[in-house]
Design a protein around this motif. Structure first.
Motif, mmCIF file in Angstrom:
data_model
loop_
_atom_site.group_PDB
_atom_site.id
_atom_site.type_symbol
_atom_site.label_atom_id
_atom_site.label_comp_id
_atom_site.label_asym_id
_atom_site.label_seq_id
_atom_site.Cartn_x
_atom_site.Cartn_y
_atom_site.Cartn_z
ATOM 1 N N ASP A 119 0.812 -1.223 0.000
ATOM 2 C CA ASP A 119 0.000 0.000 0.000
ATOM 3 C C ASP A 119 0.843 1.269 0.000
ATOM 4 O O ASP A 119 0.427 2.301 -0.517
ATOM 5 C CB ASP A 119 -0.928 0.012 1.222
ATOM 6 C CG ASP A 119 -2.016 -1.042 1.132
ATOM 7 O OD1 ASP A 119 -2.338 -1.491 0.009
ATOM 8 O OD2 ASP A 119 -2.554 -1.419 2.191
ATOM 9 N N HIS A 120 2.014 1.212 0.618
ATOM 10 C CA HIS A 120 2.908 2.370 0.691
ATOM 11 C C HIS A 120 4.311 1.938 0.283
ATOM 12 O O HIS A 120 5.170 1.701 1.139
ATOM 13 C CB HIS A 120 2.913 2.948 2.110
ATOM 14 C CG HIS A 120 1.561 3.325 2.595
ATOM 15 N ND1 HIS A 120 0.904 4.447 2.157
ATOM 16 C CD2 HIS A 120 0.714 2.697 3.450
ATOM 17 C CE1 HIS A 120 -0.276 4.512 2.732
ATOM 18 N NE2 HIS A 120 -0.417 3.454 3.510
ATOM 19 N N PRO A 121 4.563 1.814 -1.026
ATOM 20 C CA PRO A 121 5.880 1.328 -1.474
ATOM 21 C C PRO A 121 7.016 2.187 -0.923
ATOM 22 O O PRO A 121 6.943 3.409 -0.916
ATOM 23 C CB PRO A 121 5.809 1.445 -2.996
ATOM 24 C CG PRO A 121 4.348 1.455 -3.316
ATOM 25 C CD PRO A 121 3.679 2.120 -2.146
ATOM 26 N N ALA A 122 8.037 1.519 -0.430
ATOM 27 C CA ALA A 122 9.218 2.191 0.097
ATOM 28 C C ALA A 122 10.363 2.161 -0.899
ATOM 29 O O ALA A 122 11.349 2.868 -0.731
ATOM 30 C CB ALA A 122 9.646 1.519 1.400
ATOM 31 N N ALA A 123 10.255 1.327 -1.910
ATOM 32 C CA ALA A 123 11.334 1.152 -2.880
ATOM 33 C C ALA A 123 10.727 0.816 -4.237
ATOM 34 O O ALA A 123 9.535 0.501 -4.345
ATOM 35 C CB ALA A 123 12.278 0.044 -2.416
ATOM 36 N N TYR A 124 11.577 0.870 -5.239
ATOM 37 C CA TYR A 124 11.169 0.611 -6.619
ATOM 38 C C TYR A 124 12.244 -0.246 -7.263
ATOM 39 O O TYR A 124 13.379 -0.279 -6.793
ATOM 40 C CB TYR A 124 11.004 1.932 -7.383
ATOM 41 C CG TYR A 124 10.097 2.880 -6.646
ATOM 42 C CD1 TYR A 124 8.722 2.835 -6.827
ATOM 43 C CD2 TYR A 124 10.612 3.787 -5.723
ATOM 44 C CE1 TYR A 124 7.884 3.683 -6.122
ATOM 45 C CE2 TYR A 124 9.778 4.637 -5.010
ATOM 46 C CZ TYR A 124 8.417 4.577 -5.220
ATOM 47 O OH TYR A 124 7.594 5.396 -4.508
ATOM 48 N N ALA A 125 11.896 -0.909 -8.338
ATOM 49 C CA ALA A 125 12.885 -1.747 -9.009
ATOM 50 C C ALA A 125 12.674 -1.718 -10.510
ATOM 51 O O ALA A 125 11.538 -1.603 -10.985
ATOM 52 C CB ALA A 125 12.802 -3.186 -8.495
ATOM 53 N N HIS A 126 13.774 -1.824 -11.220
ATOM 54 C CA HIS A 126 13.764 -1.999 -12.670
ATOM 55 C C HIS A 126 14.528 -3.283 -12.976
ATOM 56 O O HIS A 126 15.507 -3.614 -12.303
ATOM 57 C CB HIS A 126 14.392 -0.801 -13.376
ATOM 58 C CG HIS A 126 13.466 0.359 -13.472
ATOM 59 N ND1 HIS A 126 13.186 1.174 -12.401
ATOM 60 C CD2 HIS A 126 12.723 0.809 -14.510
ATOM 61 C CE1 HIS A 126 12.318 2.090 -12.777
ATOM 62 N NE2 HIS A 126 12.026 1.893 -14.060
ATOM 63 N N ILE A 127 14.067 -3.944 -13.990
ATOM 64 C CA ILE A 127 14.612 -5.231 -14.405
ATOM 65 C C ILE A 127 15.271 -5.083 -15.773
ATOM 66 O O ILE A 127 14.715 -4.441 -16.676
ATOM 67 C CB ILE A 127 13.477 -6.286 -14.502
ATOM 68 C CG1 ILE A 127 12.805 -6.489 -13.149
ATOM 69 C CG2 ILE A 127 13.957 -7.588 -15.115
ATOM 70 C CD1 ILE A 127 13.662 -7.130 -12.100
ATOM 71 N N ALA A 128 16.431 -5.704 -15.930
ATOM 72 C CA ALA A 128 17.041 -5.887 -17.243
ATOM 73 C C ALA A 128 16.698 -7.310 -17.661
ATOM 74 O O ALA A 128 17.014 -8.267 -16.946
ATOM 75 C CB ALA A 128 18.548 -5.707 -17.183
ATOM 76 N N ALA A 129 16.010 -7.436 -18.780
ATOM 77 C CA ALA A 129 15.576 -8.752 -19.245
ATOM 78 C C ALA A 129 16.078 -8.993 -20.654
ATOM 79 O O ALA A 129 16.231 -8.054 -21.442
ATOM 80 C CB ALA A 129 14.053 -8.851 -19.201
#
Length: 164
Positions: free
Chosen positions: A44-54
């Motif tokens: 509900d309250h994201p503290a972090a984010y991520a990106h993926i290399a695929a």
């Protein structure tokens, strides 16, 4: 291909974090669970984010950039703090790390953030050379401090119990 992570990426993110911890000779410190990562990234309250290399063809996850917002009181705006950047050894040298950093730099520019920062272990010469080739410069005048485990608990217990 660089893309934002989705909840379906949690198992791969967890695996990549553990691979990074092993590379950094600290696997025993990698205690995050898939449930914790899901909550941090997609709760509900994201503290972090991520990106993926695929991989463009197979979709296989090859790398990860996990980050969160920081704030500069001197500049008055947010920045991105890159907590983890990891590309699997078999995929290194193909541009995935640079593509992940480029995406984070693009987000900074697009959103008006004025800093993209991260830490690197002093012994990690290949990463240091890679970062410096991109134009990043070390902030040698700063020393990172950290409270964890017993020291954190003791200080957090308050002045009556902290032995300072």
């Amino acid at each position: 291909m660089i893309r934002p992570a989705t909840p379906a990426d949690i198992p791969a993110i967890h695996t990549l974090i553990r691979e990074l911890a092993e590379y950094e000779k600290a696997l025993e410190e990698a205690k995050a669970t898939p449930d914790q990562l899901h909550e941090a990234l997609f709760g509900d309250h994201p503290a972090a984010y991520a990106h993926i290399a695929a991989d463009d063809t197979t979709g296989e996850t090859l790398g990860l950039a996990l980050w969160f917002l920081n704030f500069s009181t001197w500049r008055g705006v947010h920045g991105i703090y890159l907590e983890d950047l990891y590309v699997r050894p078999t995929a290194r040298g193909a541009g995935h790390g640079k593509a992940l950093l480029t995406e984070l730099a693009r987000l900074c520019v697009e959103r008006g953030y004025q800093r993209l920062e991260w830490s690197v272990l002093n012994w990690n010469a290949p990463s240091i050379a890679f970062y410096e080739a991109l134009g990043a410069r070390p902030q040698d005048e700063w020393t990172v401090y950290r409270l964890t485990d017993d020291a954190l608990a003791e200080l957090g217990a308050g002045p009556d119990r902290a032995a300072v």
